[in-house]
Design an enzyme around this catalytic site. Structure first.
Site, PDB file in Angstrom:
ATOM      1  N   ASP A 293     -10.036  -3.704  -4.971  1.00  0.00           N
ATOM      2  CA  ASP A 293      -9.162  -2.723  -4.330  1.00  0.00           C
ATOM      3  C   ASP A 293      -9.155  -1.451  -5.171  1.00  0.00           C
ATOM      4  O   ASP A 293      -8.914  -1.516  -6.385  1.00  0.00           O
ATOM      5  CB  ASP A 293      -7.741  -3.299  -4.237  1.00  0.00           C
ATOM      6  CG  ASP A 293      -6.748  -2.397  -3.519  1.00  0.00           C
ATOM      7  OD1 ASP A 293      -7.088  -1.244  -3.199  1.00  0.00           O
ATOM      8  OD2 ASP A 293      -5.618  -2.855  -3.276  1.00  0.00           O
TER       9      ASP A 293
ATOM     10  N   HIS B  46      -7.973  -5.058  -0.672  1.00  0.00           N
ATOM     11  CA  HIS B  46      -6.812  -4.360  -0.162  1.00  0.00           C
ATOM     12  C   HIS B  46      -6.469  -4.884   1.239  1.00  0.00           C
ATOM     13  O   HIS B  46      -7.349  -5.098   2.065  1.00  0.00           O
ATOM     14  CB  HIS B  46      -7.102  -2.859  -0.087  1.00  0.00           C
ATOM     15  CG  HIS B  46      -5.885  -2.032   0.188  1.00  0.00           C
ATOM     16  ND1 HIS B  46      -5.024  -1.644  -0.804  1.00  0.00           N
ATOM     17  CD2 HIS B  46      -5.389  -1.516   1.345  1.00  0.00           C
ATOM     18  CE1 HIS B  46      -4.049  -0.923  -0.285  1.00  0.00           C
ATOM     19  NE2 HIS B  46      -4.238  -0.843   1.021  1.00  0.00           N
TER      20      HIS B  46
ATOM     21  N   SER C 126       0.836  -1.199   0.000  1.00  0.00           N
ATOM     22  CA  SER C 126       0.000   0.000   0.000  1.00  0.00           C
ATOM     23  C   SER C 126       0.874   1.254   0.000  1.00  0.00           C
ATOM     24  O   SER C 126       1.685   1.437  -0.904  1.00  0.00           O
ATOM     25  CB  SER C 126      -0.957  -0.051   1.189  1.00  0.00           C
ATOM     26  OG  SER C 126      -1.970   0.917   1.082  1.00  0.00           O
TER      27      SER C 126
END
Length: 319
Positions: free
Chosen positions: A258, A288, A163
């Site tokens: 995501d 995610h 991320s």
């Protein structure tokens, strides 16, 4: 690269989403960064690690903004010239720590046999862009100077993260190339934040209901970036860079449900077009954060598959 989602999330993911919804956890936008960090730590930090390693040590190094904490993981494999992974945790540049991603780093070390160094870079809003990236660069320089003590090969350093941490790893690779900094041999970018996600179809499709929401992402950006100009900086979002040549080979992992799916796929395409070897894996029924869902109460087979894919990709290039 093909970037798509399955018809619906995997049943195990749906079970997680129902559990997460039942916890009635406050939205990030409803609380302060300090409260958000406490909540994130409470969700992610366990008392007893699932994976025991030869050694796990905490270090304090000199960072550009004061003391910088890093944690080294040694799986106990033989050899003085092992590849080494420098890992940057996710959390939208605002939450997360070396503690919240301790399990991921232990698994990476155990699966690969490589030592891992996890970096506790400064978080926003106390440390807005580019301070977190500067911390990561300092950690990379420290690792490059400590490879003898870490029993690692200075020519086989991997930078990785998930991320926001994946975005930092990508930005760091670009920065090290442009500065002539320490050699980076590989990038492991897990659903990385590398571009303008709100401009993509994946963002529109997945901005509600799949763990990472539109409000969350706006909250993270508002705390990390002080100006609109910063949000166009190539070291913040490398997808904006005109030249991506001469960057390290990469593995890029994305999830179907995501909002960051498409920017990850686009970055894989851009790297490939620039002549950079890329392995791209899209887990179309995942969300995610799934790469960290590797132990109870949420232990996903697909997460372990992604770890295995990352291990195999790195091994094929580095060994």
């Amino acid at each position: 690269m093909t970037s798509s989602s399955a018809n619906e999330p995997h049943p195990d993911v749906q079970e997680f989403l129902e559990l997460y919804e039942s916890l009635d956890t406050p939205e990030f936008s409803e609380i302060t960064p300090r409260e958000a960090r406490r909540n994130f730590e409470a969700m992610r930090v366990t008392d007893e690690p699932d994976i025991e390693l030869e050694s796990v040590e905490d270090h304090t190094i000199d960072g550009p903004h004061g003391d910088l904490a890093v944690r080294s993981y040694d799986p106990g494999t033989e050899g003085e010239d092992r590849p080494l992974i420098v890992y940057f945790h996710g959390g939208g540049w605002v939450v997360g720590s070396i503690d919240t991603h301790d399990g991921v780093c232990r698994k990476l070390a155990d699966d690969t046999g490589y030592p891992v160094v996890s970096v506790d870079y400064g978080l926003a809003p106390e440390h807005p862009f580019p301070e977190g990236l500067q911390d990561c660069y300092a950690a990379l320089e420290w690792v490059a100077g400590e490879t003898d003590d870490l029993n690692a090969d200075p020519d086989r350093i991997v930078v990785g993260g998930d991320s926001a941490g994946g975005g930092l790893a990508a930005g760091l690779s670009l920065l090290a190339r442009d500065r002539g900094g320490p050699n980076i041999a590989y990038q492991l970018l897990i659903y990385p934040s590398v571009g303008d996600a709100p401009a993509t179809e994946a963002y529109e499709e997945n901005k509600e209901g799949y763990f990472l929401t539109e409000d969350d992402m706006e909250w993270f950006r508002d705390h990390y970036f002080e100006t609109e100009i910063d949000m166009r900086n190539i070291y913040a979002f490398p997808l904006f860079a005109n030249d991506l040549s001469d960057l390290p080979p990469a593995t890029i992992i994305t999830a179907g449900f995501d909002p960051l799916r498409d920017v990850g796929a686009m970055y894989a395409d851009r790297l490939e077009d620039a002549g950079v070897p890329v392995e791209y894996h899209n887990y179309d029924d995942m969300i995610h954060g799934f790469f960290s869902m590797i132990s109870d109460p949420i232990d996903l087979d697909r997460a372990h598959e992604a770890h295995e894919a990352a291990r195999a990709d790195m091994e094929a290039t580095l060994e």
